[in-house]
Design a protein around this motif. Structure first.
Motif, PDB file in Angstrom:
ATOM      1  N   ARG A 134       0.754  -1.126   0.190  1.00  0.00           N
ATOM      2  CA  ARG A 134      -0.065   0.117  -0.086  1.00  0.00           C
ATOM      3  C   ARG A 134       0.856   1.304  -0.131  1.00  0.00           C
ATOM      4  O   ARG A 134       0.373   2.460  -0.552  1.00  0.00           O
ATOM      5  CB  ARG A 134      -0.968  -0.078   1.150  1.00  0.00           C
ATOM      6  N   ASN A 135       2.238   1.115   0.640  1.00  0.00           N
ATOM      7  CA  ASN A 135       2.921   2.549   0.791  1.00  0.00           C
ATOM      8  C   ASN A 135       4.012   2.454  -0.184  1.00  0.00           C
ATOM      9  O   ASN A 135       4.819   3.274   0.140  1.00  0.00           O
ATOM     10  CB  ASN A 135       3.340   2.635   2.181  1.00  0.00           C
ATOM     11  N   ALA A 136       4.213   1.564  -1.007  1.00  0.00           N
ATOM     12  CA  ALA A 136       5.657   1.258  -1.657  1.00  0.00           C
ATOM     13  C   ALA A 136       6.094   2.762  -2.446  1.00  0.00           C
ATOM     14  O   ALA A 136       7.250   2.908  -2.389  1.00  0.00           O
ATOM     15  CB  ALA A 136       5.476   0.149  -2.961  1.00  0.00           C
ATOM     16  N   ILE A 137       5.381   3.400  -3.292  1.00  0.00           N
ATOM     17  CA  ILE A 137       5.521   4.667  -3.963  1.00  0.00           C
ATOM     18  C   ILE A 137       6.019   5.796  -2.730  1.00  0.00           C
ATOM     19  O   ILE A 137       7.174   6.154  -2.831  1.00  0.00           O
ATOM     20  CB  ILE A 137       4.564   5.188  -4.683  1.00  0.00           C
ATOM     21  N   ILE A 138       5.252   6.157  -1.923  1.00  0.00           N
ATOM     22  CA  ILE A 138       5.544   7.240  -1.049  1.00  0.00           C
ATOM     23  C   ILE A 138       6.646   7.010  -0.065  1.00  0.00           C
ATOM     24  O   ILE A 138       7.523   7.781   0.088  1.00  0.00           O
ATOM     25  CB  ILE A 138       4.118   7.565  -0.102  1.00  0.00           C
ATOM     26  N   VAL A 139       6.747   5.808   0.517  1.00  0.00           N
ATOM     27  CA  VAL A 139       7.822   5.160   1.512  1.00  0.00           C
ATOM     28  C   VAL A 139       9.079   5.389   0.518  1.00  0.00           C
ATOM     29  O   VAL A 139      10.114   5.907   1.155  1.00  0.00           O
ATOM     30  CB  VAL A 139       7.646   3.992   2.278  1.00  0.00           C
ATOM     31  N   THR A 140       9.211   4.590  -0.496  1.00  0.00           N
ATOM     32  CA  THR A 140      10.358   4.747  -1.233  1.00  0.00           C
ATOM     33  C   THR A 140      10.707   6.183  -1.573  1.00  0.00           C
ATOM     34  O   THR A 140      12.187   6.494  -1.458  1.00  0.00           O
ATOM     35  CB  THR A 140      10.048   3.953  -2.629  1.00  0.00           C
ATOM     36  N   LEU A 141      10.162   7.268  -1.960  1.00  0.00           N
ATOM     37  CA  LEU A 141      10.464   8.462  -2.568  1.00  0.00           C
ATOM     38  C   LEU A 141      10.859   9.061  -1.084  1.00  0.00           C
ATOM     39  O   LEU A 141      11.906  10.009  -1.103  1.00  0.00           O
ATOM     40  CB  LEU A 141       9.277   9.167  -3.003  1.00  0.00           C
ATOM     41  N   TYR A 142      10.334   8.809   0.178  1.00  0.00           N
ATOM     42  CA  TYR A 142      10.699   9.650   1.229  1.00  0.00           C
ATOM     43  C   TYR A 142      12.046   9.231   1.556  1.00  0.00           C
ATOM     44  O   TYR A 142      13.033   9.935   2.208  1.00  0.00           O
ATOM     45  CB  TYR A 142       9.732   9.482   2.330  1.00  0.00           C
ATOM     46  N   ILE A 143      12.187   8.068   1.592  1.00  0.00           N
ATOM     47  CA  ILE A 143      13.668   7.263   1.994  1.00  0.00           C
ATOM     48  C   ILE A 143      14.707   8.061   1.084  1.00  0.00           C
ATOM     49  O   ILE A 143      15.667   8.158   1.291  1.00  0.00           O
ATOM     50  CB  ILE A 143      13.716   5.991   1.892  1.00  0.00           C
ATOM     51  N   MET A 144      14.200   8.044  -0.318  1.00  0.00           N
ATOM     52  CA  MET A 144      15.047   8.594  -1.378  1.00  0.00           C
ATOM     53  C   MET A 144      15.522  10.300  -0.918  1.00  0.00           C
ATOM     54  O   MET A 144      16.554  10.529  -1.389  1.00  0.00           O
ATOM     55  CB  MET A 144      14.609   8.320  -2.781  1.00  0.00           C
ATOM     56  N   LEU A 145      14.303  10.762  -0.688  1.00  0.00           N
ATOM     57  CA  LEU A 145      14.648  12.184  -0.100  1.00  0.00           C
ATOM     58  C   LEU A 145      15.450  12.456   1.021  1.00  0.00           C
ATOM     59  O   LEU A 145      16.540  13.336   0.951  1.00  0.00           O
ATOM     60  CB  LEU A 145      13.480  12.815   0.135  1.00  0.00           C
ATOM     61  N   ALA A 146      15.258  11.489   2.073  1.00  0.00           N
ATOM     62  CA  ALA A 146      16.373  11.557   2.931  1.00  0.00           C
ATOM     63  C   ALA A 146      17.633  11.228   2.703  1.00  0.00           C
ATOM     64  O   ALA A 146      18.622  11.977   3.089  1.00  0.00           O
ATOM     65  CB  ALA A 146      15.963  10.558   3.891  1.00  0.00           C
ATOM     66  N   THR A 147      17.755  10.275   1.817  1.00  0.00           N
ATOM     67  CA  THR A 147      19.365  10.067   1.376  1.00  0.00           C
ATOM     68  C   THR A 147      20.032  11.084   0.761  1.00  0.00           C
ATOM     69  O   THR A 147      21.217  11.344   0.734  1.00  0.00           O
ATOM     70  CB  THR A 147      19.303   8.415   0.729  1.00  0.00           C
ATOM     71  N   THR A 148      19.254  11.714  -0.357  1.00  0.00           N
ATOM     72  CA  THR A 148      19.611  12.845  -1.079  1.00  0.00           C
ATOM     73  C   THR A 148      20.009  13.996  -0.364  1.00  0.00           C
ATOM     74  O   THR A 148      21.060  14.692  -0.387  1.00  0.00           O
ATOM     75  CB  THR A 148      18.774  13.126  -2.063  1.00  0.00           C
ATOM     76  N   LEU A 149      19.170  14.187   0.737  1.00  0.00           N
ATOM     77  CA  LEU A 149      19.333  15.429   1.608  1.00  0.00           C
ATOM     78  C   LEU A 149      20.622  15.128   2.436  1.00  0.00           C
ATOM     79  O   LEU A 149      21.607  16.019   2.815  1.00  0.00           O
ATOM     80  CB  LEU A 149      18.053  15.661   2.592  1.00  0.00           C
ATOM     81  N   CYS A 150      20.846  13.862   3.101  1.00  0.00           N
ATOM     82  CA  CYS A 150      21.973  13.567   3.785  1.00  0.00           C
ATOM     83  C   CYS A 150      23.225  13.648   2.983  1.00  0.00           C
ATOM     84  O   CYS A 150      24.144  14.131   3.259  1.00  0.00           O
ATOM     85  CB  CYS A 150      21.939  12.216   4.237  1.00  0.00           C
ATOM     86  N   ALA A 151      23.249  13.190   1.593  1.00  0.00           N
ATOM     87  CA  ALA A 151      24.231  13.269   0.691  1.00  0.00           C
ATOM     88  C   ALA A 151      24.855  14.830   0.728  1.00  0.00           C
ATOM     89  O   ALA A 151      25.803  15.206   0.637  1.00  0.00           O
ATOM     90  CB  ALA A 151      24.192  12.516  -0.470  1.00  0.00           C
ATOM     91  N   PHE A 152      23.908  15.651   0.391  1.00  0.00           N
ATOM     92  CA  PHE A 152      23.777  16.937   0.403  1.00  0.00           C
ATOM     93  C   PHE A 152      24.414  17.825   1.414  1.00  0.00           C
ATOM     94  O   PHE A 152      25.717  18.293   1.211  1.00  0.00           O
ATOM     95  CB  PHE A 152      22.649  17.840   0.113  1.00  0.00           C
ATOM     96  N   LEU A 153      24.223  17.373   2.660  1.00  0.00           N
ATOM     97  CA  LEU A 153      24.841  17.641   4.036  1.00  0.00           C
ATOM     98  C   LEU A 153      26.247  17.278   3.942  1.00  0.00           C
ATOM     99  O   LEU A 153      27.083  18.037   4.586  1.00  0.00           O
ATOM    100  CB  LEU A 153      23.898  17.115   5.104  1.00  0.00           C
ATOM    101  N   ALA A 154      26.479  15.966   3.545  1.00  0.00           N
ATOM    102  CA  ALA A 154      27.900  15.375   3.680  1.00  0.00           C
ATOM    103  C   ALA A 154      28.896  16.279   2.630  1.00  0.00           C
ATOM    104  O   ALA A 154      30.070  16.600   2.854  1.00  0.00           O
ATOM    105  CB  ALA A 154      27.887  13.911   3.140  1.00  0.00           C
TER     106      ALA A 154
END
Length: 263
Positions: A226-246
């Motif tokens: 039920r949540n495959a799209i939204i959860v995947t995109l939010y995890i991707m957003l979190a990782t891209t943001l962490c990469a930006f901070l790094a």
């Protein structure tokens, strides 16, 4: 750009095998390919450092000295989170493709391959402009570009656009961003300790692979039908943001290092 060929064609080949012969055949083919490559490497690859007299304990000390450098961690974490974004997509996309979009594995492979094509474009641009701009500048441009992907995809999802292109189309920016980031981040991490290029590259590679494994596992554990799209995109957003901070951390440390050398 050459390194992107395998992940460009791999998902399409794997998706085709899955669709026509079943997913178990993929593992048999991987076993055969792995055996052939092992034999090939065993007989054709030789040790390049014939004069090394370094003991295992001395090598461990080298690793410890590299791990104590903050600049190493800034570059390595930037690579790990950047790759982790793509691995998170690979972990969550199959379930989203099957349950939400009802697309076949071979079609999913083509969508995934298009993201890798973005990586090739980013690598090409990196080769053109890395001579003009600093490594950290290229990294930050890449991280900002990568952030566009999940942000736009989430915005389209919020607008009710329920189509595969609404999810996978914007993710091409992740590929472009990673292509801009990886060459400069790898070059940066190998320049952390003069004379220890091999050790720093090996450790950075280990951190990157570990990051990919962690984020793919987190995504696979978190997504449901039920949540495959939204959860995947939010995890991707979190990782891209962490990469930006790094990347910002690497920029700060690099500037501090330059000021110390000038003084």
């Amino acid at each position: 750009m050459t390194a992107a060929i395998a992940p460009l064609v791999g998902p399409t080949i794997g998706g085709s095998i899955d669709q026509w012969f079943g997913w178990r055949v993929i593992f048999w083919l991987l076993a055969v390919a792995g055996g052939v490559l092992f034999i090939w490497c065993f007989f054709r690859l030789s040790e390049t450092n014939q004069s090394s007299k370094q003991t295992f304990r001395e090598q461990v000390k080298v690793y410890v000295s590299v791990l104590a450098v903050p600049l190493f961690w800034s570059y390595s974490l930037c690579l790990a989170f950047s790759v982790g974004t793509f691995y998170a997509l690979m972990a969550g996309a199959p379930l989203a493709a099957k349950e939400t979009y009802d697309i076949q594995p071979v079609t999913l492979g083509m969508y995934m391959g298009s993201i890798t094509a973005g990586y090739m474009l980013g690598s090409f641009l990196s080769g053109r402009y890395a001579k003009i701009h600093s490594s950290t500048a290229m990294i930050l441009v890449g991280r900002v570009t990568a952030l566009i992907g999940p942000i736009v995809a989430l915005a389209l999802l919020g607008l009710g656009l329920n189509h595969p292109l609404a999810m996978f189309g914007p993710c091409v920016f992740i590929g472009i961003g990673n292509g801009l980031t990886s060459p400069s981040a790898n070059a940066g991490v190998m320049s952390v300790r003069a004379g220890l290029t091999g050790s720093t590259a090996g450790l950075a590679g280990a951190v990157t692979v570990a990051g990919g494994a962690i984020f793919s596992s987190i995504t696979a554990a978190a997504v449901t039908e039920r949540n495959a799209i939204i959860v995947t995109l939010y995890i991707m957003l979190a990782t891209t943001l962490c990469a930006f901070l790094a990347g910002c951390w690497a920029r700060f440390l690099d500037e501090q290092q330059k000021k110390r050398h000038e003084s």
